[in-house]
Write a protein that holds these residues in place. Structure first.
Motif, PDB file in Angstrom:
ATOM      1  N   ASP A 117       0.824  -1.211   0.000  1.00  0.00           N
ATOM      2  CA  ASP A 117       0.000   0.000   0.000  1.00  0.00           C
ATOM      3  C   ASP A 117       0.859   1.263   0.000  1.00  0.00           C
ATOM      4  O   ASP A 117       0.528   2.254  -0.660  1.00  0.00           O
ATOM      5  CB  ASP A 117      -0.933   0.001   1.212  1.00  0.00           C
ATOM      6  N   GLU A 118       1.974   1.229   0.745  1.00  0.00           N
ATOM      7  CA  GLU A 118       2.860   2.395   0.782  1.00  0.00           C
ATOM      8  C   GLU A 118       3.506   2.629  -0.578  1.00  0.00           C
ATOM      9  O   GLU A 118       3.634   3.780  -1.031  1.00  0.00           O
ATOM     10  CB  GLU A 118       3.934   2.186   1.848  1.00  0.00           C
ATOM     11  N   ILE A 119       3.905   1.567  -1.243  1.00  0.00           N
ATOM     12  CA  ILE A 119       4.544   1.699  -2.559  1.00  0.00           C
ATOM     13  C   ILE A 119       3.553   2.257  -3.575  1.00  0.00           C
ATOM     14  O   ILE A 119       3.871   3.191  -4.334  1.00  0.00           O
ATOM     15  CB  ILE A 119       5.088   0.335  -3.029  1.00  0.00           C
ATOM     16  N   VAL A 120       2.347   1.681  -3.608  1.00  0.00           N
ATOM     17  CA  VAL A 120       1.340   2.154  -4.566  1.00  0.00           C
ATOM     18  C   VAL A 120       0.994   3.621  -4.299  1.00  0.00           C
ATOM     19  O   VAL A 120       0.859   4.420  -5.242  1.00  0.00           O
ATOM     20  CB  VAL A 120       0.079   1.265  -4.493  1.00  0.00           C
ATOM     21  N   ALA A 121       0.879   3.987  -3.032  1.00  0.00           N
ATOM     22  CA  ALA A 121       0.556   5.379  -2.692  1.00  0.00           C
ATOM     23  C   ALA A 121       1.646   6.331  -3.165  1.00  0.00           C
ATOM     24  O   ALA A 121       1.359   7.420  -3.703  1.00  0.00           O
ATOM     25  CB  ALA A 121       0.353   5.510  -1.182  1.00  0.00           C
ATOM     26  N   GLU A 122       2.917   5.936  -2.984  1.00  0.00           N
ATOM     27  CA  GLU A 122       4.023   6.797  -3.410  1.00  0.00           C
ATOM     28  C   GLU A 122       4.115   6.878  -4.930  1.00  0.00           C
ATOM     29  O   GLU A 122       4.443   7.931  -5.493  1.00  0.00           O
ATOM     30  CB  GLU A 122       5.341   6.274  -2.821  1.00  0.00           C
ATOM     31  N   ILE A 123       3.835   5.789  -5.628  1.00  0.00           N
ATOM     32  CA  ILE A 123       3.837   5.827  -7.098  1.00  0.00           C
ATOM     33  C   ILE A 123       2.795   6.822  -7.588  1.00  0.00           C
ATOM     34  O   ILE A 123       3.044   7.623  -8.501  1.00  0.00           O
ATOM     35  CB  ILE A 123       3.556   4.418  -7.667  1.00  0.00           C
ATOM     36  N   LYS A 124       1.604   6.779  -6.964  1.00  0.00           N
ATOM     37  CA  LYS A 124       0.545   7.721  -7.346  1.00  0.00           C
ATOM     38  C   LYS A 124       0.940   9.156  -7.016  1.00  0.00           C
ATOM     39  O   LYS A 124       0.807  10.064  -7.836  1.00  0.00           O
ATOM     40  CB  LYS A 124      -0.750   7.373  -6.596  1.00  0.00           C
ATOM     41  N   ARG A 125       1.425   9.364  -5.784  1.00  0.00           N
ATOM     42  CA  ARG A 125       1.720  10.718  -5.309  1.00  0.00           C
ATOM     43  C   ARG A 125       2.799  11.389  -6.145  1.00  0.00           C
ATOM     44  O   ARG A 125       2.688  12.567  -6.492  1.00  0.00           O
ATOM     45  CB  ARG A 125       2.143  10.671  -3.840  1.00  0.00           C
ATOM     46  N   MET A 126       3.851  10.629  -6.482  1.00  0.00           N
ATOM     47  CA  MET A 126       4.990  11.230  -7.190  1.00  0.00           C
ATOM     48  C   MET A 126       4.964  10.973  -8.692  1.00  0.00           C
ATOM     49  O   MET A 126       5.848  11.416  -9.412  1.00  0.00           O
ATOM     50  CB  MET A 126       6.295  10.705  -6.587  1.00  0.00           C
ATOM     51  N   GLY A 127       3.949  10.222  -9.144  1.00  0.00           N
ATOM     52  CA  GLY A 127       3.843   9.980 -10.579  1.00  0.00           C
ATOM     53  C   GLY A 127       5.005   9.173 -11.136  1.00  0.00           C
ATOM     54  O   GLY A 127       5.467   9.422 -12.256  1.00  0.00           O
ATOM     55  N   LEU A 128       5.476   8.193 -10.371  1.00  0.00           N
ATOM     56  CA  LEU A 128       6.592   7.358 -10.821  1.00  0.00           C
ATOM     57  C   LEU A 128       6.125   6.455 -11.959  1.00  0.00           C
ATOM     58  O   LEU A 128       5.050   5.876 -11.896  1.00  0.00           O
ATOM     59  CB  LEU A 128       7.128   6.532  -9.648  1.00  0.00           C
ATOM     60  N   LYS A 129       6.964   6.293 -12.999  1.00  0.00           N
ATOM     61  CA  LYS A 129       6.497   5.625 -14.212  1.00  0.00           C
ATOM     62  C   LYS A 129       7.336   4.435 -14.663  1.00  0.00           C
ATOM     63  O   LYS A 129       6.983   3.777 -15.639  1.00  0.00           O
ATOM     64  CB  LYS A 129       6.422   6.656 -15.362  1.00  0.00           C
ATOM     65  N   MET A 149      12.465   2.210  -7.674  1.00  0.00           N
ATOM     66  CA  MET A 149      13.511   1.700  -6.783  1.00  0.00           C
ATOM     67  C   MET A 149      14.482   2.806  -6.378  1.00  0.00           C
ATOM     68  O   MET A 149      14.945   2.848  -5.229  1.00  0.00           O
ATOM     69  CB  MET A 149      14.246   0.539  -7.458  1.00  0.00           C
ATOM     70  N   ASN A 150      14.781   3.699  -7.289  1.00  0.00           N
ATOM     71  CA  ASN A 150      15.704   4.795  -6.964  1.00  0.00           C
ATOM     72  C   ASN A 150      15.074   5.792  -5.997  1.00  0.00           C
ATOM     73  O   ASN A 150      15.667   6.161  -4.978  1.00  0.00           O
ATOM     74  CB  ASN A 150      16.135   5.516  -8.241  1.00  0.00           C
ATOM     75  N   VAL A 151      13.875   6.237  -6.314  1.00  0.00           N
ATOM     76  CA  VAL A 151      13.223   7.274  -5.513  1.00  0.00           C
ATOM     77  C   VAL A 151      12.845   6.761  -4.128  1.00  0.00           C
ATOM     78  O   VAL A 151      12.945   7.479  -3.137  1.00  0.00           O
ATOM     79  CB  VAL A 151      11.974   7.807  -6.256  1.00  0.00           C
ATOM     80  N   LEU A 152      12.437   5.501  -4.051  1.00  0.00           N
ATOM     81  CA  LEU A 152      11.994   4.935  -2.776  1.00  0.00           C
ATOM     82  C   LEU A 152      13.118   4.224  -2.031  1.00  0.00           C
ATOM     83  O   LEU A 152      12.860   3.438  -1.109  1.00  0.00           O
ATOM     84  CB  LEU A 152      10.804   3.999  -2.996  1.00  0.00           C
ATOM     85  N   ASP A 153      14.349   4.468  -2.420  1.00  0.00           N
ATOM     86  CA  ASP A 153      15.538   4.007  -1.688  1.00  0.00           C
ATOM     87  C   ASP A 153      15.572   2.492  -1.487  1.00  0.00           C
ATOM     88  O   ASP A 153      15.658   1.983  -0.361  1.00  0.00           O
ATOM     89  CB  ASP A 153      15.618   4.699  -0.309  1.00  0.00           C
ATOM     90  N   TRP A 154      15.534   1.770  -2.581  1.00  0.00           N
ATOM     91  CA  TRP A 154      15.673   0.312  -2.514  1.00  0.00           C
ATOM     92  C   TRP A 154      17.059  -0.064  -1.971  1.00  0.00           C
ATOM     93  O   TRP A 154      18.061   0.569  -2.308  1.00  0.00           O
ATOM     94  CB  TRP A 154      15.514  -0.274  -3.909  1.00  0.00           C
ATOM     95  N   ASN A 155      17.128  -1.084  -1.120  1.00  0.00           N
ATOM     96  CA  ASN A 155      18.426  -1.548  -0.616  1.00  0.00           C
ATOM     97  C   ASN A 155      19.273  -2.157  -1.723  1.00  0.00           C
ATOM     98  O   ASN A 155      20.493  -2.025  -1.739  1.00  0.00           O
ATOM     99  CB  ASN A 155      18.218  -2.606   0.481  1.00  0.00           C
TER     100      ASN A 155
END
Length: 829
Positions: free
Chosen positions: A497-509, A515-521
């Protein structure tokens, strides 16, 4: 600077014990050896404990892989899959494998495992008689379940009961035959066994106890069993699960000392210099172990010796078993019968299905059996191993209570018990992870359950140790512990849910952008997160997002199911199971043109072309000129139908017409997990619509709509969503339900657990709004209108087709994006 020449290490056997040894060795001495591994099966290292889940169809091969191809490449390991070693020359220090492969070695490890024991009775070699040991056996049973109905499992131990549970889930009538008077006599005493049998009988299993098999009946194929008492039992499939035998033939031919297993000393050395043995094939001090924990202990000792580190010899293991038998928790350790001079304490609650027994001698715990509640198992096992005196604490230990609280009902003292647990105690039996390894991972920054799982594999298999792992994280991470929250994989702590919300909020495509924006390990992601991100992006941005083929599993990239021999299975779509002479003729012509070895009807009323070569796949699809049935994907698989009112005298509606309409409406629909539909033409429900993700049942004057069914590992009947009158309403409600599921379920979550999680009443409330229902329907239609059958791209675009035909001849189902990256490097070179 002096360069140390690397020695050559060869491992024969790509199973759990041998590869675990290599894992230890790479940590201790990563630059000491050039490593080559031979595996007889065409798969990477996988968790054999999870085969029963694969058998039942609830878990795919990719989900039980322990080490994927990236791991082998990362360790510089040469892997020969599907290549059994046939000969060892100890004098020349060389091994010889199928396909003419030769390898020399400085050190050789034999981890050849064991084989299923087949009873030496007349007829045991007939078709339909198999063991239960590997992926091939699972597939044989799955194929048999589609054609036959009666199965018998010989053996009432753990393996036999798991096989029986899987066959039961596949829809077979299953009888377990056992020579002893009660089940699992090596792990349970009589009261616990009786409780287990009663629970399994509720699930549909049948039992014949104190029966000895005399012969397998039938001519070419098994038709039943004859017992020594003269009685008989009808059966189409006979599964022998009566035990295992160490696989020692290669060692015997090579001149090694062999008894029941390959004889080894305390350092896992065989009778021949520079050859070692580990796992189920090894015999140490007269004992050949079959449980995972002892085999991992052996591997740890051997790895230290090969690394040149000082190590105490292996002194044998006190074994414990903590497992889930067909949904029932069972724990057993030490001596659970009452030897001379011992006494026992018991607690039994038949209403709640709980049984506990402790066996005590000289004020020390020597054995325990737990049924139904097994949380205290590890702490009891620790006491058995340590030999600590327990005088005065017997009742507290039996009831799982802190000292002095035997009369209370609480269960405190958990942190104290975890703190007192020895470091070498195995917490995760499936993967052999000790407490000290988990604590070390926590100290290195793994402060959540998901992070510990990624670092150590603890709780990554059956999940039975999850509460213990969470407790250790809370205890040793302190304020830094990330409580409860677990990311979608070890690459991130973010939930779906957090990932989907951030994709929507920031318009990640793109996947890379997420992975870059959300700081993937892990900047490349893994085989769990990449497919899920690929789906979420496609679901959120159907008009803009371009599907990433490299983020899909191999089966989905090739649009066919890989088989054990490296060939593929092609399933064209046959709408509603309704075909025509022209279509059948075309399929037959394709099968002849491409020398397809087997054409088989599937359980979903389709035809499966098995044994297609990878290089022939584009040509097969082009010649078929039919849409893909997506038998490999997380998508709409089938819409099963009966003949309905068109032919059946009981039919009240046109089931075939409705089935074809729904399948054409939703073909090409990607989803979080596979989706199956069915349409029955009357309440007799011949199409089994009440165990599907979305089922439609005809009634007088309308249709019942059912949701959330599953006939897999966890059988679940559907719940009634509602009743509608018209065909248009059926499609609209089905479309709205499926789109709401697509937008809200987590990756890999079938509709059955999703409906249980969110609640049917919530779903009804959402879909009851006509505006919301039509909006969901419109969003799904928009997505599907933009989706092209992927095979048309491969067939029609020459460059794509050319690239496809250059792919390697064999690739593992669990191939990840990293696999593709490595392949592209090799091709460009």
């Amino acid at each position: 600077m002096t360069t140390i020449e690397r020695k050559k290490l060869v491992l024969v056997g790509n199973g759990m014990a041998g590869v675990r040894t290599i894992e230890h060795l790479l940590k201790l001495a990563p630059d000491r050896y050039d490593i080559t591994i031979f595996g007889a099966e065409p798969h990477p290292n996988y968790n054999r404990i999870m085969l029963s889940s694969v058998l039942a169809g609830g878990v795919g091969m990719d989900e039980i892989v322990i080490n994927d191809l990236d791991w082998y490449r990362g360790g510089g390991i040469t892997l020969h899959m599907g290549q059994a070693v046939t000969m060892i020359d100890p004098r020349r220090r060389r091994v010889y494998a199928e396909g003419g492969i030769e390898e020399e070695y400085d050190e050789l490890i034999l981890a050849t495992g064991s084989n299923a024991f087949i009873l030496p009775v007349p007829g045991a070699d007939k078709e339909g008689v198999i063991g239960f040991r590997d992926i091939k056996d699972c597939r044989t049973m799955q194929e048999a379940s589609a054609k036959y109905k009666k199965a018998v499992v010989i053996g009432g131990g753990l393996l036999g009961l798991e096989a029986a549970r899987g066959l039961l889930n596949l829809g077979m009538d299953v009888t377990v035959v056992h020579i002893n008077e009660y089940l699992m006599e090596r792990q349970l005493d009589r009261p616990a066994s009786i409780m287990l049998q009663q629970e399994l009988e509720k699930q549909g299993m049948k039992f014949l106890l104190k029966k000895q098999t005399e012969a397998v009946l039938g001519r070419q194929r098994a038709k039943g069993l004859l017992f020594k008492d003269g009685s008989m039992l009808e059966a189409d499939l006979v599964v022998m699960a009566v035990g295992i035998r160490p696989n020692v033939e290669l060692a015997r031919r090579s001149g090694l000392d062999v008894n029941r297993g390959i004889v080894v000393d305390d350092h896992m050395r065989t009778s021949v210099p520079n050859i070692h043995a580990v796992g189920e094939c090894a015999e140490h001090r007269g004992i050949a172990y079959g449980l995972v924990a002892p085999l991992y202990e052996q591997g740890a000792v051997l790895a230290k010796n090969l690394a040149g580190a000082s190590a105490d010899g292996y002194a044998g293991s006190v074994t414990s078993t903590k497992l889930k038998v067909s949904g029932v928790d069972v724990f057993s350790a030490g001596i659970f019968t009452e030897p001379e001079g011992a006494r026992s304490l018991r607690y039994q609650d038949e209403i709640e299905g709980v049984y506990k027994k402790l066996v005590i001698r000289d004020d020390r715990l020597i054995g325990a059996v737990l049924f139904g509640e097994t949380g205290e198992g590890p702490s009891l096992f620790s006491l058995i191993r340590s030999g600590e005196r327990i005088a005065g604490r017997e009742k507290e230990l039996l009831l799982g209570l802190p000292a002095g609280a035997a009369a209370a009902c609480g269960s405190g003292g958990g942190a104290a018990r975890l703190e007192a647990m020895p470091g070498d105690e195995i917490v995760c039996g499936c993967n052999g992870v000790s407490k000290s390894e988990i604590v070390a991972a926590i100290g290195d920054g793994c402060t959540s359950l998901g992070a510990v799982k990624a670092c150590t594999k603890a709780s990554a298999s059956c999940g039975g140790c999850k509460p213990l792992v969470e407790g250790l994280v809370q205890l040793y991470a302190g304020d830094a512990a990330v409580a409860v929250k677990e990311g979608i994989c070890g690459c991130t702590g973010l939930s779906r849910d957090e990932i989907v919300a951030e994709i929507k909020r920031m318009g990640l495509k793109t996947v890379k952008e997420v992975m870059n924006v959300l700081d993937w390990n892990n900047e490349e992601g893994c085989s769990k997160c990449r497919p899920s991100l690929n789906y979420y992006l496609g679901m959120l941005w159907p008009a803009e997002y371009k599907d990433e083929k490299e983020s899909r599993f191999a089966n989905e990239r090739y649009h066919a199911n890989i088989q054990k021999d490296g060939t593929y299975s092609v399933i064209p779509r046959i709408y509603g199971g309704v075909t025509s002479p022209t279509e059948l003729k075309r399929i037959a012509e394709v099968a002849e043109k491409f020398d397809v070895p087997l054409v088989k009807f599937t359980g979903g009323q389709r035809l499966d072309l098995l044994g297609v070569k990878k290089e022939d796949l584009p040509g097969v699809w082009e010649a078929l000129d039919m849409p893909s049935g997506h038998g490999y994907g997380k998508a709409l698989r089938t819409v099963k139908t009966c003949v309905g009112s068109t032919f059946c005298r009981f039919g009240t509606q046109d089931a075939m017409g409705m089935g074809v309409r729904l399948e054409k409406a939703f073909e090409r629909m990607n989803a979080p997990a596979k989706v199956k539909l069915a349409v029955s033409g009357c309440p007799r429900n011949c199409a089994e619509a009440t165990v599907k993700d979305f089922g439609v049942v005809a009634i007088d004057g309308g249709w019942e709509l059912h949701v959330g069914g599953n006939a897999g590992v966890h059988v679940r009947a559907t719940e009634l969503l509602g009743v509608v009158k018209t065909d248009d309403e059926v499609e609209e409600w089905a479309s709205a339900f499926l789109q709401y599921y697509r937008e809200n379920a987590t990756w890999n979550e079938r509709t059955a657990p999703w409906v249980e999680r969110v609640g049917l009443e919530h779903i009804k409330q959402v879909l009851a709004s006509e505006d919301e229902r039509k909006a969901l329907h419109a969003r799904l239609r928009d997505t599907l209108d933009r989706t092209v059958d992927p095979w048309k791209q491969i067939v029609n675009e020459p460059e794509l087709r050319k690239n496809f035909e250059r792919l390697p001849a064999a690739e593992v189902v669990s191939g990840s994006a990293a696999d593709d990256g490595e392949r592209k490097k090799e091709e460009s070179a």
